[in-house]
Write a protein that holds these residues in place. Structure first.
Motif, PDB file in Angstrom:
ATOM      1  N   GLN A   5       0.400   3.770  -7.941  1.00  0.00           N
ATOM      2  CA  GLN A   5       0.398   3.838  -6.478  1.00  0.00           C
ATOM      3  C   GLN A   5       1.815   3.778  -5.912  1.00  0.00           C
ATOM      4  O   GLN A   5       2.161   4.490  -4.968  1.00  0.00           O
ATOM      5  N   LEU A   6       2.637   2.931  -6.514  1.00  0.00           N
ATOM      6  CA  LEU A   6       4.006   2.805  -6.035  1.00  0.00           C
ATOM      7  C   LEU A   6       4.839   4.034  -6.398  1.00  0.00           C
ATOM      8  O   LEU A   6       5.663   4.502  -5.609  1.00  0.00           O
ATOM      9  N   LEU A   7       4.609   4.585  -7.595  1.00  0.00           N
ATOM     10  CA  LEU A   7       5.308   5.815  -7.984  1.00  0.00           C
ATOM     11  C   LEU A   7       4.944   6.959  -7.046  1.00  0.00           C
ATOM     12  O   LEU A   7       5.803   7.769  -6.679  1.00  0.00           O
ATOM     13  N   GLU A   8       3.685   7.011  -6.652  1.00  0.00           N
ATOM     14  CA  GLU A   8       3.271   8.051  -5.713  1.00  0.00           C
ATOM     15  C   GLU A   8       3.907   7.838  -4.344  1.00  0.00           C
ATOM     16  O   GLU A   8       4.264   8.800  -3.663  1.00  0.00           O
ATOM     17  N   ARG A   9       4.091   6.590  -3.970  1.00  0.00           N
ATOM     18  CA  ARG A   9       4.764   6.282  -2.705  1.00  0.00           C
ATOM     19  C   ARG A   9       6.209   6.793  -2.737  1.00  0.00           C
ATOM     20  O   ARG A   9       6.701   7.358  -1.753  1.00  0.00           O
ATOM     21  N   VAL A  10       6.873   6.628  -3.867  1.00  0.00           N
ATOM     22  CA  VAL A  10       8.247   7.140  -4.007  1.00  0.00           C
ATOM     23  C   VAL A  10       8.249   8.658  -3.847  1.00  0.00           C
ATOM     24  O   VAL A  10       9.071   9.227  -3.116  1.00  0.00           O
ATOM     25  N   TYR A  11       7.330   9.314  -4.535  1.00  0.00           N
ATOM     26  CA  TYR A  11       7.257  10.781  -4.458  1.00  0.00           C
ATOM     27  C   TYR A  11       7.003  11.243  -3.027  1.00  0.00           C
ATOM     28  O   TYR A  11       7.654  12.180  -2.537  1.00  0.00           O
TER      29      TYR A  11
END
Length: 527
Positions: free
Chosen positions: A230-236
């Motif tokens: 979820q956090l990696l997707e937030r970065v993207y």
């Protein structure tokens, strides 16, 4: 040159049981054996390649316990007097049959287009993710480079027996491991090939594996260093908000990577946790980055710097475009499990870490129980010599390609700027090293580099489909050097849209008007 009359294979079924002596192969083996030979009719179920002669066999290993190299050679009835060697993928281990299409090409398979094709398993049996053959030295040497020469020599001998003549041109094509293999044959066997397609090449193999180990240490050994999907997707998503339209088009593709890189500090600052409670959190799923999480991503961005040199004075591995559109939630991205698994696997623990862990276990330490999170890559101790040896065997980083250039060989490389497995910046660095060594004009005489925005490692928001083999053959056969190419997107959500493939360092910029799904609405601009 006028097209010669196509010719049927002369001795297909007679080739069953044929033996090639060791002296006919350019590297040490115990010879080769054709185990089966059969004509496959155009009417056979599932055959889209027309009539062809299918040969399978083995190249005998020298060391006891080392697997033979299994190979396949296909001789089409309507031969175009050209041969194409297919590269492998991952750790290989499965015979590349040469009957399918080229990577990135929607066109008919090369075999259906008249190419005699061949491939092999690189000298061991398994899946592309299994690295346990690293315990066998001859198998490691085969995987690194030797299987390419051995399969080439066997295939060329069988092609000549089948048609009564040698091919006019011999090509190599592959991606990822196959891309590394493409650079390997240029560096080691320049007289054997007239043209090479080497896409997303796994150059500096030890460097990328060690990078995976370092990232894994940050994720699983540093408290709070793990990032949830979820956090990696937030970065993207944040990167897309800042950078998508820098190329003039709101199309979910970041084409102007360098302009986006200039905004990297702004992006990171906007993602940092702003208060002490957030920064100290230990659970996952929040929408901001703690200092250890920032450090994990910056490690992946910065790449690897070593205080010692590997083969060809290589002491670094270039980092990834973490904050320029690389989606790290892909199957081949970072981890998808909150905890490190006992046996690291791609999906739970991340492709880079799982591969680096296996490399340490089987290739470097020869200890299947070795804990890679305890390995300090900057101080490898007694394993430093082994790292050097392996980097020479598998790395494909030799900058001396003068022989290949001198004899007129050609090279095309395509790679995604959002590649999450093989750093696009490592490929660019090798290209720039060639320019520094030979000058831009000489490099242009033999090489084309196309860096594709939005494309990852076989996936992404833009997946290019383009006839690179046709472009290569036209260059070799007729001297027509490729310039801007045009690719069709085969990503499921956007299938059919087109974009120009610009020669590096140019990128597609929207003209400001016209259909966003048409390549004609874009121009190749310099950063």
């Amino acid at each position: 040159m006028a097209q010669r009359t196509p010719s049927l294979p002369l001795h297909c079924t007679d080739l069953a049981g044929a033996v090639l002596p060791p002296a006919s192969i350019g590297l040490p083996t115990n010879g080769a054996l054709v185990m089966s030979a059969a004509m496959i009719p155009a009417t056979a179920t599932g055959n889209l390649n027309g009539d062809f002669c299918r040969l399978t066999g083995v190249i005998r290993a020298q060391s006891a316990g080392t697997p033979d190299i299994r190979f396949e050679v296909n001789l089409p009835s309507q031969w175009n007097h050209r041969a194409l060697q297919f590269g492998g993928g991952g750790y290989s281990g499965v015979v590349v049959t040469g009957t399918g299409p080229m990577p990135f090409s929607p066109e008919r398979a090369p075999l259906a287009r008249g190419y005699a094709t061949f491939g092999d398993d690189s000298g061991h049996n398994g899946t592309s993710s299994e690295a346990n053959f690293g315990l066998l030295e001859e198998a490691v040497t085969n995987f690194g480079f030797a299987h390419l020469k051995k399969a080439h020599d066997v295939a060329l001998a069988l092609i000549e027996r089948g048609y009564g003549q040698a091919p006019e041109h011999v090509y190599f094509g592959g991606g990822s491991t196959g891309g590394r293999e493409g650079y390997t044959v240029i560096q080691r066997y320049p007289d054997d090939y007239d043209g090479v397609i080497a896409n997303s090449p796994a150059l500096n193999f030890s460097g990328v594996r060690l990078t995976g180990v370092v990232v894994g240490r940050h994720e699983y050994r540093t408290p709070g260093g793990y990032l949830s999907p979820q956090l990696l997707e937030r970065v993207y998503e944040r990167v897309m908000q800042v950078c998508d339209t820098l190329d003039g088009a709101a199309d979910a593709i970041i084409s102007d990577v360098e302009a986006c890189r200039a905004k990297e500090p702004e992006i990171i600052d906007s993602l940092r946790c702003q208060n002490e409670d957030q920064a100290d959190r230990r659970h996952v799923g929040d929408d901001c980055l703690t200092p250890p999480q920032v450090a994990t991503l910056e490690t992946l961005r910065d790449g690897l710097r070593l205080p010692y040199a590997l083969a060809w004075n290589v002491d670094s591995y270039r980092g990834y475009n973490v904050f320029e559109g690389t989606r790290l939630t892909s199957t081949l991205g970072l981890a998808h499990s909150p905890q490190r698994q006992t046996q690291p696997a791609f999906a739970p623990n991340g492709y880079l870490y799982a591969q680096g862990d296996a490399y340490l276990k089987y290739f470097i330490t020869h200890d299947p129980n070795f804990d890679s999170t305890n390995f300090d890559v900057t101080h490898p101790g007694r394993y430093r010599e082994r790292l050097f040896t392996l980097s020479a065997t598998i790395g494909a980083m030799n900058p001396d390609v003068s022989r290949y250039i001198a004899r007129g060989g050609k090279l095309i490389t395509l790679q995604g700027l959002a590649d999450e497995v093989i750093s696009p910046n490592q490929t660019i660095a090798y290209y720039q090293a060639l320019v520094g060594r030979y000058g831009e004009e000489r490099v242009d005489s033999f090489m084309r580099l196309y860096m594709v925005p939005g494309y990852q490692h076989g996936n992404g928001v833009f997946i290019p489909s383009v006839d690179l083999l046709g472009a290569l053959d036209d260059w070799v056969s007729h001297g027509n050097a490729p310039e801007t190419l045009f690719a069709t997107d085969i990503a499921q959500a956007t299938n059919g849209r087109t974009r120009p493939l610009c020669r590096y360092p140019a990128f597609p910029r929207y003209l400001g008007k016209g259909n966003l799904n048409l390549a004609t609405s874009f121009t190749c601009a310099m950063p």
